[in-house]
Motif scaffolding. Sequence first.
Motif, mmCIF file in Angstrom:
data_model
loop_
_atom_site.group_PDB
_atom_site.id
_atom_site.type_symbol
_atom_site.label_atom_id
_atom_site.label_comp_id
_atom_site.label_asym_id
_atom_site.label_seq_id
_atom_site.Cartn_x
_atom_site.Cartn_y
_atom_site.Cartn_z
ATOM 1 N N SER A 115 -0.835 14.858 9.442
ATOM 2 C CA SER A 115 -0.041 15.329 7.679
ATOM 3 C C SER A 115 1.660 15.505 8.134
ATOM 4 O O SER A 115 1.145 15.461 9.521
ATOM 5 C CB SER A 115 -0.101 16.641 7.309
ATOM 6 O OG SER A 115 -0.364 17.846 7.836
ATOM 7 N N ARG A 116 2.687 15.663 7.645
ATOM 8 C CA ARG A 116 3.791 15.326 8.369
ATOM 9 C C ARG A 116 4.562 16.834 8.189
ATOM 10 O O ARG A 116 4.196 17.649 7.947
ATOM 11 C CB ARG A 116 4.873 14.001 6.800
ATOM 12 C CG ARG A 116 4.361 13.622 6.727
ATOM 13 C CD ARG A 116 4.787 12.529 8.099
ATOM 14 N NE ARG A 116 6.533 12.403 8.620
ATOM 15 C CZ ARG A 116 6.928 12.476 9.641
ATOM 16 N NH1 ARG A 116 6.249 11.812 10.840
ATOM 17 N NH2 ARG A 116 7.455 12.532 10.327
ATOM 18 N N CYS A 117 4.795 17.493 9.081
ATOM 19 C CA CYS A 117 5.708 18.669 9.769
ATOM 20 C C CYS A 117 7.543 18.417 8.849
ATOM 21 O O CYS A 117 7.454 17.059 9.092
ATOM 22 C CB CYS A 117 6.076 19.638 10.737
ATOM 23 S SG CYS A 117 3.866 19.221 11.943
ATOM 24 N N TYR A 150 9.767 19.310 9.185
ATOM 25 C CA TYR A 150 11.535 19.146 10.438
ATOM 26 C C TYR A 150 11.369 18.077 10.812
ATOM 27 O O TYR A 150 12.758 17.388 11.545
ATOM 28 C CB TYR A 150 11.476 20.015 11.492
ATOM 29 C CG TYR A 150 10.221 20.519 12.367
ATOM 30 C CD1 TYR A 150 10.205 19.987 13.729
ATOM 31 C CD2 TYR A 150 9.302 21.027 11.583
ATOM 32 C CE1 TYR A 150 9.255 19.643 14.091
ATOM 33 C CE2 TYR A 150 7.577 21.315 12.958
ATOM 34 C CZ TYR A 150 8.127 20.586 13.723
ATOM 35 O OH TYR A 150 7.100 19.972 14.894
ATOM 36 N N CYS A 151 10.367 16.619 11.168
ATOM 37 C CA CYS A 151 10.185 16.208 11.348
ATOM 38 C C CYS A 151 10.305 14.657 11.654
ATOM 39 O O CYS A 151 10.224 13.891 10.464
ATOM 40 C CB CYS A 151 8.251 15.832 12.362
ATOM 41 S SG CYS A 151 7.781 14.283 13.382
ATOM 42 N N ASP A 152 12.017 13.976 11.998
ATOM 43 C CA ASP A 152 11.861 12.603 12.109
ATOM 44 C C ASP A 152 11.193 11.682 12.628
ATOM 45 O O ASP A 152 11.653 10.330 13.379
ATOM 46 C CB ASP A 152 13.891 12.619 12.178
ATOM 47 C CG ASP A 152 13.686 12.456 13.733
ATOM 48 O OD1 ASP A 152 12.973 12.971 14.305
ATOM 49 O OD2 ASP A 152 15.013 11.741 13.411
ATOM 50 N N TYR A 208 8.148 8.447 14.260
ATOM 51 C CA TYR A 208 7.889 7.708 13.340
ATOM 52 C C TYR A 208 6.221 7.721 13.605
ATOM 53 O O TYR A 208 6.511 7.618 13.782
ATOM 54 C CB TYR A 208 7.998 6.285 13.964
ATOM 55 C CG TYR A 208 7.497 5.408 12.655
ATOM 56 C CD1 TYR A 208 7.863 4.954 10.956
ATOM 57 C CD2 TYR A 208 6.770 4.018 13.544
ATOM 58 C CE1 TYR A 208 7.011 4.458 10.660
ATOM 59 C CE2 TYR A 208 5.650 3.882 12.872
ATOM 60 C CZ TYR A 208 5.996 3.436 11.444
ATOM 61 O OH TYR A 208 5.180 2.724 10.425
ATOM 62 N N SER A 209 5.989 8.375 12.062
ATOM 63 C CA SER A 209 4.717 8.505 12.492
ATOM 64 C C SER A 209 3.939 8.482 10.953
ATOM 65 O O SER A 209 4.963 8.331 9.352
ATOM 66 C CB SER A 209 4.375 9.578 12.962
ATOM 67 O OG SER A 209 4.103 10.752 11.853
ATOM 68 N N THR A 210 2.998 8.070 10.357
ATOM 69 C CA THR A 210 2.544 7.399 9.161
ATOM 70 C C THR A 210 0.835 8.791 9.285
ATOM 71 O O THR A 210 0.890 8.975 10.214
ATOM 72 C CB THR A 210 1.668 6.515 8.951
ATOM 73 O OG1 THR A 210 1.032 5.923 9.843
ATOM 74 C CG2 THR A 210 3.059 5.022 9.333
ATOM 75 N N ALA A 234 -0.448 16.244 22.254
ATOM 76 C CA ALA A 234 -1.896 16.706 21.927
ATOM 77 C C ALA A 234 -1.744 17.827 21.009
ATOM 78 O O ALA A 234 -0.733 18.782 21.312
ATOM 79 C CB ALA A 234 -2.609 17.526 22.231
ATOM 80 N N ASN A 235 -1.976 18.108 19.509
ATOM 81 C CA ASN A 235 -1.994 19.010 18.842
ATOM 82 C C ASN A 235 -2.885 19.679 18.485
ATOM 83 O O ASN A 235 -4.346 19.917 18.736
ATOM 84 C CB ASN A 235 -2.415 18.754 17.080
ATOM 85 C CG ASN A 235 -0.398 17.797 16.323
ATOM 86 O OD1 ASN A 235 0.408 18.094 17.517
ATOM 87 N ND2 ASN A 235 -0.445 17.744 15.704
ATOM 88 N N PRO A 236 -2.973 21.249 18.884
ATOM 89 C CA PRO A 236 -3.521 22.075 18.710
ATOM 90 C C PRO A 236 -5.035 22.230 17.872
ATOM 91 O O PRO A 236 -5.994 22.643 18.888
ATOM 92 C CB PRO A 236 -2.943 23.668 18.936
ATOM 93 C CG PRO A 236 -1.622 23.634 19.187
ATOM 94 C CD PRO A 236 -1.065 22.279 18.717
#
Length: 374
Positions: A13-15, A17-19, A21-23, A94-96
């Motif tokens: 999912s998208r956080c 604040y994040c800009d 590039y991800s989908t 990595a994401n926790p």
Amino acid sequence: MAGIYIHVPFCRSRCVYCDFYSTTLGLDVAQTYVRAVAREMSLRRDYIKDAQIETVYLGGGTPSLLPANSLKELFDAIGRHFSLDEEPEVTIEANPDDVCEQWLQSLKDLPVNRISMGGQTFNDKLLASLGRRHDANQTVEAVEACRKAGFGNISLDLIYGLPGQTMDDWQRDVEKALSLGIKHLSAYALSYEKGTRLDAMLKKGLVEEADEELSRKMYDHLMSATAEAGFQHYEISNFALPSYHSRHNSSYWQGVPYLGLGAGAHSYDGRRCRRANLPDIKAYIAATGDVPHETEELSDEELYNEFILTRLRTSSGIPLLRLSSADRQYCLSMASPHLEHQLLCMKDHHLCLTKEGIFTSNDIISDLMKSEME
Ligand code: SF4
């Protein structure tokens, strides 16, 4: 010497604040994407022809979402096309919430030797408000699991100046991070990037930007707490125990060539040419020849400006002897008032920010840069 960056533009999912590039496309697309990256690697290996690869960085997005077989496919392709240094630095972000024993075991068969974890804060309420998918406890457990699995070289990201974050919250965040036995800490002030949900919330008055004075105090605390813990402040946002500086990021700041692979990845040939793959995963996968990209030839001014910008952010500063005599003269004349006010200092022919100067580094850097009009 060269580096490889691989962009993995997938997130669960998208956080807010994040800009980057991800989908949020699924794993089936991710596996096809990895094959496209391996294809790009074979097409573009001459970009860093004959160079020893000192660093590999898998960033995102969320590279920890990739299944073990896809990660193996990527490293097999690197092995086929490039010659890795004897002791390369190989980092995976990595994401926790992705870190588990099984994932860590799958990394053991790969050359990965550094894990960069997005913790951001240890306050669960703030984590939820940022749209992060993990809680503080998961970050603690993930760092411990990495260490237990033999990955001692761990970097943690924190963000300060979050809406509603108090000085006490931040002090607890820094203290908690440093208590985890990490080797590297990256800490960024929250920025409201155009097009993000957070920026839209700001415009609607739903969140408030942190007070400048509070942000300054937070940064000041960060500098003293990390120094006390033996960390070296080697770049404005980066702190590391001795010999744990990020070699990959340091090579960006030193103008080392790197090959960026994947949708949205950037490359630099070490001379004048920058290249940006377009942030379009579907077009990237569908490409039959070279992937969609743009290139940019840097002018003398742009090269000078990049040199000033990247070098002044580091603790070793601007190596004046690396500038042409005209550029050196220009740089010193623009630096003169800041030297007088002790915002800059000279260390062995290097122009460096003082502690006080760090707080106004953006203004100083822009003073030292050349405008295209000159
Ligand atoms: S911060 Fe990381 S996890 Fe969150 S949307 Fe951005 S790339 Fe994805």
